[in-house]
Design a protein around this motif. Structure first.
Motif, PDB file in Angstrom:
ATOM      1  N   ALA A  96      51.470  38.034  36.961  1.00  0.00           N
ATOM      2  CA  ALA A  96      50.026  37.443  37.142  1.00  0.00           C
ATOM      3  C   ALA A  96      49.298  37.748  36.030  1.00  0.00           C
ATOM      4  O   ALA A  96      49.290  38.944  35.315  1.00  0.00           O
ATOM      5  N   THR A  97      48.405  36.983  35.585  1.00  0.00           N
ATOM      6  CA  THR A  97      47.440  36.995  34.537  1.00  0.00           C
ATOM      7  C   THR A  97      46.143  37.849  34.900  1.00  0.00           C
ATOM      8  O   THR A  97      45.578  37.472  35.918  1.00  0.00           O
ATOM      9  N   HIS A  98      45.812  39.015  34.204  1.00  0.00           N
ATOM     10  CA  HIS A  98      44.697  39.614  34.543  1.00  0.00           C
ATOM     11  C   HIS A  98      43.862  39.890  33.033  1.00  0.00           C
ATOM     12  O   HIS A  98      44.439  39.837  31.923  1.00  0.00           O
ATOM     13  N   PHE A  99      42.716  40.364  33.335  1.00  0.00           N
ATOM     14  CA  PHE A  99      41.698  40.657  32.085  1.00  0.00           C
ATOM     15  C   PHE A  99      41.481  42.316  32.326  1.00  0.00           C
ATOM     16  O   PHE A  99      41.062  42.330  33.391  1.00  0.00           O
ATOM     17  N   VAL A 100      41.473  42.937  31.389  1.00  0.00           N
ATOM     18  CA  VAL A 100      41.328  44.543  31.529  1.00  0.00           C
ATOM     19  C   VAL A 100      40.207  44.829  30.136  1.00  0.00           C
ATOM     20  O   VAL A 100      40.483  44.288  29.206  1.00  0.00           O
ATOM     21  N   THR A 101      39.390  45.754  30.808  1.00  0.00           N
ATOM     22  CA  THR A 101      38.426  46.189  29.883  1.00  0.00           C
ATOM     23  C   THR A 101      37.997  47.642  30.188  1.00  0.00           C
ATOM     24  O   THR A 101      38.125  47.928  31.339  1.00  0.00           O
ATOM     25  N   SER A 102      37.596  48.545  29.231  1.00  0.00           N
ATOM     26  CA  SER A 102      37.096  49.803  29.705  1.00  0.00           C
ATOM     27  C   SER A 102      35.470  49.662  29.605  1.00  0.00           C
ATOM     28  O   SER A 102      35.077  50.991  29.266  1.00  0.00           O
ATOM     29  N   ASN A 103      34.994  48.927  29.407  1.00  0.00           N
ATOM     30  CA  ASN A 103      33.591  48.868  29.147  1.00  0.00           C
ATOM     31  C   ASN A 103      32.676  47.988  30.078  1.00  0.00           C
ATOM     32  O   ASN A 103      33.121  46.920  30.484  1.00  0.00           O
ATOM     33  N   GLN A 104      31.251  48.250  30.108  1.00  0.00           N
ATOM     34  CA  GLN A 104      30.595  47.381  31.018  1.00  0.00           C
ATOM     35  C   GLN A 104      30.166  46.296  29.898  1.00  0.00           C
ATOM     36  O   GLN A 104      30.147  46.237  28.836  1.00  0.00           O
ATOM     37  N   GLY A 105      29.683  45.044  30.789  1.00  0.00           N
ATOM     38  CA  GLY A 105      29.170  44.074  29.973  1.00  0.00           C
ATOM     39  C   GLY A 105      29.538  42.739  30.523  1.00  0.00           C
ATOM     40  O   GLY A 105      29.982  42.511  31.611  1.00  0.00           O
ATOM     41  N   VAL A 106      29.030  41.495  29.805  1.00  0.00           N
ATOM     42  CA  VAL A 106      29.484  40.327  30.106  1.00  0.00           C
ATOM     43  C   VAL A 106      30.542  39.707  29.121  1.00  0.00           C
ATOM     44  O   VAL A 106      30.194  39.801  28.116  1.00  0.00           O
ATOM     45  N   TYR A 107      31.763  39.243  29.700  1.00  0.00           N
ATOM     46  CA  TYR A 107      32.805  38.750  28.990  1.00  0.00           C
ATOM     47  C   TYR A 107      32.823  37.324  29.186  1.00  0.00           C
ATOM     48  O   TYR A 107      32.913  37.040  30.376  1.00  0.00           O
ATOM     49  N   GLN A 108      33.495  36.600  28.145  1.00  0.00           N
ATOM     50  CA  GLN A 108      33.784  35.430  28.143  1.00  0.00           C
ATOM     51  C   GLN A 108      35.445  35.188  27.736  1.00  0.00           C
ATOM     52  O   GLN A 108      35.709  35.702  26.854  1.00  0.00           O
ATOM     53  N   VAL A 109      36.259  34.673  28.929  1.00  0.00           N
ATOM     54  CA  VAL A 109      37.727  34.533  28.645  1.00  0.00           C
ATOM     55  C   VAL A 109      38.096  33.440  28.718  1.00  0.00           C
ATOM     56  O   VAL A 109      37.899  32.514  29.656  1.00  0.00           O
ATOM     57  N   GLU A 110      38.828  32.947  27.803  1.00  0.00           N
ATOM     58  CA  GLU A 110      39.380  31.414  27.681  1.00  0.00           C
ATOM     59  C   GLU A 110      40.908  31.385  27.500  1.00  0.00           C
ATOM     60  O   GLU A 110      41.417  32.097  26.642  1.00  0.00           O
ATOM     61  N   LEU A 111      41.386  30.648  28.568  1.00  0.00           N
ATOM     62  CA  LEU A 111      42.868  30.612  28.483  1.00  0.00           C
ATOM     63  C   LEU A 111      43.387  29.345  28.724  1.00  0.00           C
ATOM     64  O   LEU A 111      42.951  28.297  29.215  1.00  0.00           O
ATOM     65  N   LYS A 112      44.265  28.983  27.579  1.00  0.00           N
ATOM     66  CA  LYS A 112      45.096  27.852  27.423  1.00  0.00           C
ATOM     67  C   LYS A 112      46.082  27.677  28.296  1.00  0.00           C
ATOM     68  O   LYS A 112      47.134  28.458  27.990  1.00  0.00           O
ATOM     69  N   VAL A 113      46.496  27.031  29.409  1.00  0.00           N
ATOM     70  CA  VAL A 113      47.676  27.156  30.165  1.00  0.00           C
ATOM     71  C   VAL A 113      48.079  25.713  30.542  1.00  0.00           C
ATOM     72  O   VAL A 113      47.798  24.821  30.271  1.00  0.00           O
ATOM     73  N   GLN A 114      49.270  25.868  31.291  1.00  0.00           N
ATOM     74  CA  GLN A 114      50.081  24.971  31.796  1.00  0.00           C
ATOM     75  C   GLN A 114      50.439  25.101  33.325  1.00  0.00           C
ATOM     76  O   GLN A 114      51.098  25.917  33.509  1.00  0.00           O
ATOM     77  N   VAL A 115      50.101  24.215  34.021  1.00  0.00           N
ATOM     78  CA  VAL A 115      50.255  24.513  35.549  1.00  0.00           C
ATOM     79  C   VAL A 115      51.396  23.772  36.119  1.00  0.00           C
ATOM     80  O   VAL A 115      50.850  22.262  35.953  1.00  0.00           O
ATOM     81  N   PRO A 116      52.483  23.862  36.785  1.00  0.00           N
ATOM     82  CA  PRO A 116      53.451  22.748  37.103  1.00  0.00           C
ATOM     83  C   PRO A 116      52.883  22.128  38.593  1.00  0.00           C
ATOM     84  O   PRO A 116      52.163  23.049  39.113  1.00  0.00           O
ATOM     85  N   TYR A 117      53.375  21.105  38.646  1.00  0.00           N
ATOM     86  CA  TYR A 117      53.093  20.470  39.882  1.00  0.00           C
ATOM     87  C   TYR A 117      53.920  21.057  41.103  1.00  0.00           C
ATOM     88  O   TYR A 117      54.904  21.566  41.025  1.00  0.00           O
ATOM     89  N   ASN A 118      53.274  20.841  42.234  1.00  0.00           N
ATOM     90  CA  ASN A 118      53.784  21.213  43.526  1.00  0.00           C
ATOM     91  C   ASN A 118      54.399  20.219  44.516  1.00  0.00           C
ATOM     92  O   ASN A 118      54.762  20.533  45.660  1.00  0.00           O
ATOM     93  N   THR A 119      54.615  18.924  43.735  1.00  0.00           N
ATOM     94  CA  THR A 119      55.355  18.117  44.547  1.00  0.00           C
ATOM     95  C   THR A 119      56.251  17.459  43.719  1.00  0.00           C
ATOM     96  O   THR A 119      56.097  17.433  42.545  1.00  0.00           O
TER      97      THR A 119
END
Length: 672
Positions: A98-121
Motif C-alpha cells: 500500500a502507498t503511504h506518506f511518511v514525515t518526521s515533522n509538523q506542517g502542511v504537505y502537498q503530495v501528488e501521485l501519478k497512478v494507474q488504477v485497474p478496472y474491477n469489471t
C-alpha cells in the motif's frame, strides 16, 4: 475569502498537542479512462499535527504509482512559534504493497501521485479505489465515449459535459473512504452500434452463459477462557456475471455448547448439544467495497439466521471478506459444536479449518463429518501463520460438522523470580557483624523478595539497581525488598545490616556460629566471604557451605552497581607461581598495620537515634570495612527459605602467631 476547511486546518495548527496525528484537508482526482486502466493524478493536501511526524495511508495495494512529488508548503505554528523542521518535504513509501506518506515533522504537505488504477469489471466500465477520508474531495474524469451515463455513489453533486467526442465528469464527493466511478451506454449509442454493422453478415448469437460463483473458506477457531473466537477468511470467485449481495446461513445445529454432567462421556452428550440453542455472535464483516451487513432471521427456515452483505456496486472476479464471530462457551471445560457460516447460492464450497488453543486447554475430537485431517504444512499461508495450532482439517463437502471436547486443567506454580548469583560479605568489626548481601536477580511477577535476617539486626540500607529503596517487614518478621517486575533481564539488589558479634574477648575458646539469612527465591550460586579478626585462631568451617581457597567461577555481579569487590579466579598453578615470587612479604598482608588491641577501631557505630522507619535509606558502600582474615565459601543451588548452617571452633591467642615465610606468601596471594 478563507474556506471552512482552511479555518479548521489553521485551528489545529495552533494547538501544541493535538489528539490526532494528521488530517487530510483535500483530495483532488483527475484522469482519463483508458482502454485498460484509469490513468490520472491524485493530489493530497495533508496537515501533520504530531510533533514527531506521522505515517499516512494514501492508496491501497493494486494501484500502480508511476511518479510522486512531495512538498512542504507551510510551517506548523505552535504557540506563536514556528516548529523546527526535521524533514523538509517528507517521502512516499510502500508498506504491505500500500502507498503511504511518511514525515518526521509538523506542517502542511502537498503530495501528488501519478497512478494507474485497474478496472474491477470485465466490461471495463467501472473503477473502485480506496482513498483517505478528507474534508474536501473532487473528481474530474474524462471518458472517451459519447451517449453514456456516469454514476458516482459517493458524489453529493455531479456534472456531465461532452466535448470533442469525450464525456467529462466533474463531481464533489462526500467524506468517504471509497470512490466508485461507473458508466453505461445509452440506448442511442447501442442503436448506432447496431446500425453501423448493417453490412456485416448476420451471425446467430450464442446463448448467454450462466453465472457461476465458487466459494473458499478458511476458518481459525481460537479456543480458551470459556470463549471460542472464530475468524473466517471468505473468498468468492464470480464467473460470467456480477453480484452485489452475498448471503450466509447460520444454523442452530452449529455454534452450540453444553457443559459436562459428572462423568458423562462426550459420546453421550451429542444429542444434548444438538438440541441446544446457538449462541454465536457475528462481530464484524470487513472487506473492500462493503456498504453494509446485517444478521436477520431466515424468512423460510426456522431457527436459522441469515447474514447479508451488501456491496457498494456489482462485483466481478475475486471478492474477499473477513468475518469475525464469537461463541460463548458454557465454561472452560465443555463440549462444543463449532460454528459454521455457509454461503448461499454457490456452486462449490471448499475450505480449511485450523483449531488453535489460546490458553492451556486440552482439545480432543468427538465427532467429525465431511472433513479430512491434514498436516499444518498443507494449510494456506493465512492459517499456518497462527501460533498454537493443534488440529487441521480440509473440506470434503460444503456441509461440514466438527464437535470437540474442551477440558481446562488446573494451573501449576512456576518459577517467576530467581537469584542467579548471591554474594554475602560478612565482616567482623569488633563488637558487631556487618552483613552486605548482594543479589543478581531475574524477575517477572514477584513484587518483593523476602529476606529472613538474623534476630537483633539493624538494617542500614537497601539498594535495587544501585538506587536506594524503602524496605518493609511482614508479620512473620521477614524483610521485604522491592523488585523490578516484568523484565527478563537481570538486575542487582543489595541489603546492608549489622548485628551484635557472637565473639567475646573474655572467652579464650568458644564455638563460633555465623547466622546466614534466608531468601524466598532460589539461588543458583551462593558466594560467602567472611572477614574475621586476625588475632583469633580458627578451625575448619563446618556446615552447608564448602570452604574454598578460590572461587569455582568468579562472581559476575557488577561492581559498579553493588560496591562488591570480587576476587578473580586463579588456578592452582597461578597461586603457587605468585607465592614463589620473592617480592611477597608479610608487610603486604593487610591494608594497614594494626596491633591486637586496635581491633575495636573498626567497630561500626550503631546509633538507634539515627534509624527511622519508612524513610528512604542512604546509599552505603561497604568496601572500607573489608579487613582482617578472609575466608571464602560457596554453595550451588540454595532452595527457597533454606536455612544454612556455618560454624567453626575459634580461640583467642595471647600474641600473634609467627608464620613462616611460605605461609605469608600464600596468605598475601589469597587476600589480594
Amino acid at each position: 475569502m478563507q474556506s471552512h476547511y482552511d479555518e479548521i486546518r489553521n485551528m489545529f495548527l495552533a494547538v501544541p498537542e493535538s489528539p490526532i496525528e494528521y488530517t487530510v484537508n483535500s483530495v483532488a482526482i483527475t484522469g482519463t479512462m483508458g482502454s485498460q486502466v484509469f490513468s490520472g493524478k491524485f493530489a493530497f493536501e495533508l496537515t501533520v499535527l504530531n510533533k514527531n511526524g506521522a505515517l499516512v495511508g494514501l492508496l491501497p495495494p493494486g494501484v500502480a504509482v508511476e511518479d510522486c512529488q512531495c512538498k512542504r508548503i507551510k510551517d506548523a505554528v505552535i504557540l506563536g512559534k514556528v516548529a523546527p523542521i526535521k524533514d523538509e518535504d517528507g517521502r512516499v513509501t510502500f508498506l504491505s504493497d500500500a502507498t503511504h506518506f511518511v514525515t518526521s515533522n509538523q506542517g502542511v504537505y502537498q503530495v501528488e501521485l501519478k497512478v494507474q488504477v485497474p478496472y474491477n469489471t470485465n466490461q471495463k466500465q467501472a473503477v473502485t479505489v480506496t482513498i483517505p477520508r478528507s474534508t474536501k474531495t473532487t473528481v474530474e474524469a474524462t471518458i472517451p465515449l459519447k451517449n453514456i451515463t456516469v454514476s458516482i455513489p459517493q458524489a453529493v453533486s455531479i456534472e456531465q459535459d461532452v466535448a470533442d467526442g469525450n464525456t467529462i465528469v466533474t463531481a464533489t464527493i462526500l467524506p468517504s473512504t471509497q470512490l466508485s466511478i461507473k458508466w453505461t451506454k445509452n440506448a442511442e449509442q447501442k442503436k448506432a452500434a447496431v446500425d453501423s454493422k448493417v453490412d456485416v453478415p448476420t451471425i446467430k448469437p450464442k446463448a448467454p452463459k450462466e453465472m457461476l460463483i465458487t466459494s473458499g473458506q478458511d476458518y481459525v477457531h481460537s479456543i480458551g477462557g470459556g470463549i471460542c473466537q472464530t475468524t473466517l477468511y471468505q473468498h468468492f470467485t464470480i464467473i460470467n456475471g456480477s453480484a452485489s449481495l452475498f448471503a450466509f446461513e447460520i444454523g442452530t445445529d452449529h455454534g452450540t455448547t453444553v457443559k459436562r454432567d459428572g462423568l458423562e462421556k462426550p459420546a453421550d452428550m451429542k444429542e444434548r448439544i444438538r438440541a441446544s440453542t446457538s449462541k454465536i455472535r457475528i462481530l464484524s464483516c470487513d472487506g473492500v467495497g462493503i456498504s453494509k451487513w446485517d444478521v436477520l432471521d431466515h424468512p423460510e427456515k426456522a431457527k436459522t439466521q441469515l447474514l447479508k452483505v451488501q456491496m457498494e456496486s456489482s462485483m466481478e472476479g475475486e471478492v474477499h471478506f473477513t468475518i469475525a464471530a464469537e461463541l460463548e462457551m458454557c465454561g472452560t471445560s465443555c463440549l462444543i459444536q463449532l460454528p459454521t457460516v455457509t454461503p448461499v447460492g454457490t456452486a462449490r464450497n471448499k475450505g480449511n479449518i485450523a483449531i488453535q488453543a489460546r490458553t492451556a486447554v486440552e482439545i480432543q475430537e468427538v465427532d467429525v463429518k465431511r472433513l479430512s485431517k491434514v498436516d499444518i504444512l498443507e494449510l494456506p499461508r493465512t492459517l499456518a501463520s497462527f501460533q498454537g495450532i493443534l488440529h487441521c482439517y480440509k473440506f470434503l463437502s460444503s456441509q461440514t460438522s466438527l464437535m470437540l471436547s474442551v477440558r481446562k486443567h488446573d494451573d501449576v506454580d512456576v518459577l517467576v523470580a530467581t537469584a542467579e548469583q548471591a554474594h554475602y560479605t560478612i565482616t567482623h568489626t569488633g563488637e558487631h557483624l556487618f552483613y552486605h548481601l548482594a543479589f543478581k536477580v531475574r524477575n517477572t511477577q514477584s513484587q518483593f523478595a523476602r529476606v529472613g535476617i538474623p534476630s537483633g539486626s539493624t538494617i542500614w540500607s537497601a539498594l535495587v539497581q544501585g538506587s536506594a529503596v524503602k524496605p518493609s517487614q511482614d508479620r512473620e518478621g521477614s524483610t521485604l525488598l522491592p523488585l523490578v517486575k516484568g523484565s527478563d533481564k537481570t538486575f542487582s539488589a543489595e541489603l546492608l545490616f549489622v548485628k551484635p558479634s557472637p565473639l567475646s574477648d573474655s572467652q579464650k575458646s568458644n564455638p563460633l556460629k555465623v547466622e546466614l539469612p534466608t531468601l524466598n527465591i532460589p539461588v543458583n550460586h551462593l558466594y560467602v566471604t567472611l572477614w574475621m579478626p586476625e588475632k583469633n585462631s580458627y578451625s575448619a568451617w563446618e556446615g552447608d557451605l564448602l570452604e574454598v581457597q578460590y572461587w569455582s567461577s568468579s562472581p559476575t555481579i557488577n561492581e559498579g552497581e553493588t560496591g562488591i569487590v570480587t576476587q578473580p579466579r586463579h588456578t592452582t598453578a597461578q597461586v603457587w607461581a605468585n607465592c614463589a615470587d620473592d617480592s611477597c612479604s608479610s608487610e603486604s598482608y593487610s591494608d594497614e598495620e594494626e596491633d591486637d588491641d586496635d581491633d575495636d577501631s573498626y567497630a561500626a557505630p550503631v546509633n538507634t537515634n539515627d534509624v527511622a522507619a519508612g524513610i528512604k535509606p542512604l546509599t552505603f558502600k561497604s568496601t572500607p570495612l573489608h579487613t582482617g582474615r578472609r575466608f571464602m565459601l560457596e554453595k550451588l543451588l540454595v532452595t527457597p527459605n533454606q536455612k544454612l548452617s556455618l560454624s567453626c571452633e575459634t580461640a583467642l591467642t595471647k600474641e600473634k602467631k609467627v608464620r613462616t615465610l611460605q605461609e605469608q606468601k600464600k596468605s598475601q596471594c589469597y587476600v589480594q
